[in-house]
Motif scaffolding. Structure first.
Motif, short mmCIF file in Angstrom:
data_model
loop_
_atom_site.label_atom_id
_atom_site.label_comp_id
_atom_site.label_asym_id
_atom_site.label_seq_id
_atom_site.Cartn_x
_atom_site.Cartn_y
_atom_site.Cartn_z
N MET A 201 -16.66 -53.42 -13.09
CA MET A 201 -16.57 -51.93 -13.44
C MET A 201 -18.25 -51.47 -13.25
O MET A 201 -19.03 -52.00 -13.72
CB MET A 201 -16.35 -51.93 -14.98
N ARG A 202 -18.14 -50.13 -12.86
CA ARG A 202 -19.35 -49.27 -12.47
C ARG A 202 -19.27 -48.05 -13.68
O ARG A 202 -17.99 -47.59 -13.44
CB ARG A 202 -19.31 -49.11 -11.21
N ILE A 203 -20.44 -47.64 -14.13
CA ILE A 203 -20.38 -46.48 -14.87
C ILE A 203 -21.10 -45.30 -14.01
O ILE A 203 -22.04 -45.86 -13.22
CB ILE A 203 -21.01 -46.58 -16.13
N ARG A 204 -20.48 -44.26 -13.81
CA ARG A 204 -21.29 -43.14 -13.11
C ARG A 204 -21.09 -41.85 -13.57
O ARG A 204 -20.15 -41.77 -14.52
CB ARG A 204 -20.51 -43.34 -11.79
N ASP A 205 -21.79 -40.92 -13.41
CA ASP A 205 -21.49 -39.66 -13.71
C ASP A 205 -20.14 -39.05 -13.29
O ASP A 205 -19.60 -39.21 -12.18
CB ASP A 205 -22.72 -38.74 -13.15
N ALA A 206 -19.56 -38.27 -14.11
CA ALA A 206 -18.31 -37.76 -13.74
C ALA A 206 -18.51 -36.31 -12.65
O ALA A 206 -19.57 -35.68 -12.84
CB ALA A 206 -17.67 -37.08 -15.04
N LEU A 207 -17.59 -36.15 -11.83
CA LEU A 207 -17.54 -35.38 -11.03
C LEU A 207 -16.45 -34.32 -11.06
O LEU A 207 -15.52 -34.62 -11.95
CB LEU A 207 -17.43 -35.85 -9.50
N GLU A 208 -16.62 -32.92 -10.59
CA GLU A 208 -15.28 -32.23 -10.82
C GLU A 208 -14.21 -32.70 -10.11
O GLU A 208 -13.17 -32.55 -10.87
CB GLU A 208 -15.71 -30.84 -10.04
N ALA B 219 -15.75 -44.78 -16.44
CA ALA B 219 -15.97 -46.14 -16.08
C ALA B 219 -15.07 -46.17 -14.90
O ALA B 219 -13.79 -46.03 -14.98
CB ALA B 219 -15.54 -47.01 -17.07
N VAL B 220 -15.36 -46.93 -13.69
CA VAL B 220 -14.58 -47.03 -12.52
C VAL B 220 -14.25 -48.41 -12.27
O VAL B 220 -15.11 -49.23 -12.22
CB VAL B 220 -15.43 -46.35 -11.22
N PRO C 145 -12.62 -53.05 -22.62
CA PRO C 145 -14.19 -53.26 -21.74
C PRO C 145 -14.80 -51.99 -21.45
O PRO C 145 -16.02 -52.12 -21.66
CB PRO C 145 -13.72 -54.04 -20.71
N ALA C 146 -14.07 -51.09 -21.17
CA ALA C 146 -14.86 -49.78 -20.70
C ALA C 146 -15.54 -48.99 -22.08
O ALA C 146 -16.59 -48.59 -21.76
CB ALA C 146 -13.83 -48.89 -19.94
N LEU C 147 -14.79 -49.12 -23.05
CA LEU C 147 -15.40 -48.58 -24.23
C LEU C 147 -16.64 -49.19 -24.54
O LEU C 147 -17.53 -48.58 -25.04
CB LEU C 147 -14.14 -48.62 -25.51
N LEU D 20 -9.81 -45.70 -12.79
CA LEU D 20 -10.61 -45.35 -13.84
C LEU D 20 -10.21 -46.09 -15.10
O LEU D 20 -9.07 -46.01 -15.69
CB LEU D 20 -10.18 -43.92 -14.11
N ASP D 21 -11.21 -46.48 -15.84
CA ASP D 21 -10.95 -47.38 -16.99
C ASP D 21 -11.47 -46.59 -18.17
O ASP D 21 -11.03 -46.91 -19.23
CB ASP D 21 -12.04 -48.67 -16.92
#
Length: 145
Positions: free
Chosen positions: A1-8, A37-38, A82-84, A59-60
């Motif tokens: 799982m990877r955390i990233r900035d949300a995009l439009e 969380a991806v 896990p994402a939370l 998307l998690d």
């Protein structure tokens, strides 16, 4: 799982999981800090519709937060367990760096969110505002906590 900035481009998927219009989610992405969380196929997905999050492919979960009155406010939080766990670290990290407290409000009965906050060190600190006629609990993490 990877955390990233949300995009439009995430607004449509976030609309599907929150039930809010996509244009509202675009505004949220512009006005707040939003992380997603991806799923990268690492096997830690635990999808389900508890607390209104039915994890779509890829998307998690997501978290949105902003700052008001020198407090970081978590305004949206949804996802698999896990994402939370990973997502709640985002506003905590920001708050620690800025020397602020963190606050979140959870609709009573949303066990997954409440458990994630408590697991991250938040403490229930009383009643929060009513959302759509439902009572809530305010959770708080003091900067010294």
């Amino acid at each position: 799982m990877r955390i990233r900035d949300a995009l439009e481009s995430d607004a449509e998927v976030l609309s599907d999981v929150t039930g809010r219009p996509a244009d509202v989610l675009v505004d949220t992405i512009h006005d707040r800090t939003v992380r997603v969380a991806v799923d990268e196929g690492d096997g830690d997905r635990n999808a389900g519709s508890e607390d209104g999050f039915d994890a779509p492919a890829g998307l998690d979960g997501f978290v949105a937060f902003d700052v008001r009155a020198r407090t970081v406010h978590v305004t949206d939080l949804a996802g698999t367990p896990p994402a939370l766990e990973r997502l709640i670290e985002e506003p905590k990290r920001f708050a620690k760096r800025e020397g602020m407290d963190v606050e979140a409000v959870v609709v009573d009965g949303e066990k997954r969110r409440a458990d994630a906050l408590e697991g991250a060190g938040f403490v229930a600190s009383g009643s929060g505002p009513h959302f759509e006629g439902r009572s809530t609990t305010r959770f708080r993490l003091e900067r010294d906590g």
